[in-house]
Design a protein around this motif. Structure first.
Motif, PDB file in Angstrom:
ATOM      1  N   VAL A   1      45.730  38.001  41.758  1.00  0.00           N
ATOM      2  CA  VAL A   1      45.049  38.841  40.774  1.00  0.00           C
ATOM      3  C   VAL A   1      46.081  39.246  39.746  1.00  0.00           C
TER       4      VAL A   1
ATOM      5  N   LYS B   1      30.018  38.035  47.009  1.00  0.00           N
ATOM      6  CA  LYS B   1      30.156  38.853  45.810  1.00  0.00           C
ATOM      7  C   LYS B   1      30.944  40.128  46.120  1.00  0.00           C
TER       8      LYS B   1
ATOM      9  N   GLN C   1      38.456  43.122  41.614  1.00  0.00           N
ATOM     10  CA  GLN C   1      38.445  43.697  40.267  1.00  0.00           C
ATOM     11  C   GLN C   1      39.013  45.122  40.295  1.00  0.00           C
ATOM     12  N   ALA C   2      39.668  45.479  39.217  1.00  0.00           N
ATOM     13  CA  ALA C   2      40.105  46.865  39.002  1.00  0.00           C
ATOM     14  C   ALA C   2      40.813  47.471  40.213  1.00  0.00           C
TER      15      ALA C   2
ATOM     16  N   LYS D   1      34.495  39.206  45.807  1.00  0.00           N
ATOM     17  CA  LYS D   1      34.909  39.001  44.401  1.00  0.00           C
ATOM     18  C   LYS D   1      35.017  40.342  43.670  1.00  0.00           C
ATOM     19  N   ASP D   2      34.045  41.216  43.911  1.00  0.00           N
ATOM     20  CA  ASP D   2      34.084  42.536  43.256  1.00  0.00           C
ATOM     21  C   ASP D   2      35.325  43.320  43.689  1.00  0.00           C
TER      22      ASP D   2
END
Ligand SMILES: Nc1nc2c(ncn2[C@@H]2O[C@H](COP(=O)(O)OP(=O)(O)OP(=O)(O)O)[C@@H](O)[C@H]2O)c(=O)[nH]1
Ligand SMILES: [Mg+2]
Length: 300
Positions: A115, A81, A88-89, A84-85
């Motif tokens: 991404v 995780k 992001q952003a 995966k996090d």
């Protein structure tokens, strides 16, 4: 504001790849500080580790991540995780491969790490171990994968990192200074110290034991301006492992402790009295409670 009046530039840049390819070595090289621990064992890094680099008119927040692998424990799921996090952003992505090794699973990982709309740079790391002639076919292999650049580098010697920085600075959007100048990581002192102890355990211990090690700093006390006392627990999975970690007449634990103490002294710039206790926590890698006390729960 930058000195020439141009807008300040900043961004989050995540570093991802398979285990052991050199992500943490790269983070440390780019930041110029020992932000993350490094070891010859796969799955050394277990959570996101932030390292910050500042320049004239810009700031890059690098996010080191655990190696991408199939999770088999709750700790593994947490690590997965964390990766995966970290997708992001972000403002740019660094994907690393080990150019000195052939890993069939790597091909798919490299392909899949896209991404949307974010500049992506593929690093072929450890070129200090590779004959230049072997690099060309590797670069060609990844040419159709849509990366903005494919860069041969050595995180260890620093080769190619200057060019990488140029690419990253070119990709940075206008943005705020996320962290004060002078701050080079978002980890707490206690987190770094726990990691420095785990690093020495990774070096000293064999086979599966290192994967079952967790370190929790219980207390830190400034006894005097020149001496800090630190108590920490070293978790392991099994009774039989506890004996090995302690070693004959405590020799192994003393070795781990004295090496860790040296690096903690460099970090704190004081003398350190480090007290380690080994505790068996059966199957802690699947226990929510234990994972939480070791800091392997939601990212901050
Ligand atoms: N020769 C050479 N070795 C390197 C280079 N970069 C990293 N290494 C070595 O590769 C091993 C793994 O390095 P790490 O930085 O811990 O790798 P990682 O990708 O963070 O590994 P995980 O956290 O386990 O996923 C260590 O033994 C490093 O010294 C490099 O450019 N050249
Ligand atoms: Mg790492």
């Amino acid at each position: 504001m930058a000195s020439d009046g141009a807008a300040f530039k900043s961004g989050f840049v995540s570093i991802v790849g398979r285990p052991n390819v050199g992500k943490s070595t790269l983070l440390n090289a780019l930041v110029g500080e020992k932000v993350a621990i490094i070891s010859p064992r796969p799955q050394t890094t277990r959570n996101q580790i932030i390292g910050i680099r500042n320049g004239e008119g810009w700031q890059i927040v690098f996010v080191d991540t655990p190696g991408i692998h199939k999770p088999r424990t709750r700790l593994g799921e947490f690590m997965d995780k964390s990766v995966k996090d970290a997708l992001q952003a972000i403002d740019a992505l660094i994907v690393i491969t080990d150019a000195s090794r052939s890993d069939p699973a790597e091909r798919e990982t490299v392909k899949s790490l896209a991404v949307g709309g974010v500049p992506r740079f593929l690093l072929l790391n450890k070129i200090d171990l590779v004959h230049p002639q072997q690099l060309l076919p590797r670069i060609a292999q990844y040419a159709g994968d849509g990366y903005d650049a494919i860069l041969p580098v050595s995180a260890k010697t620093g080769e190619g990192l200057e060019l990488l920085m140029q690419h990253l600075l070119g990709a940075l959007p206008a943005g705020p200074r996320y962290y004060p100048e002078g701050q080079w990581t978002a980890q707490t002192e206690r987190q770094i110290i726990a990691e420095l102890v785990r690093e020495q355990a990774l070096f000293a211990l064999q086979e599966e034991i290192p994967h079952g090690i967790g370190v929790e700093v219980l207390s830190m006390k400034e006894v005097s301006p020149t001496l800090t006392e630190i108590f920490a627990d070293v978790y392991c999975d099994k009774d039989s492992h506890k004996g090995i970690i302690i070693g004959r007449q405590g020799a192994m634990l003393r070795r781990i402790g004295s090496k860790a103490r040296e690096s903690i002294e460099r970090l704190l710039n004081t003398q350190v009295n480090l007290k380690l206790w080994v505790k068996v926590r059966p199957d802690w890698r699947n226990s929510r409670q234990d994972l939480k006390s070791l800091g392997y729960s939601e990212q901050v």
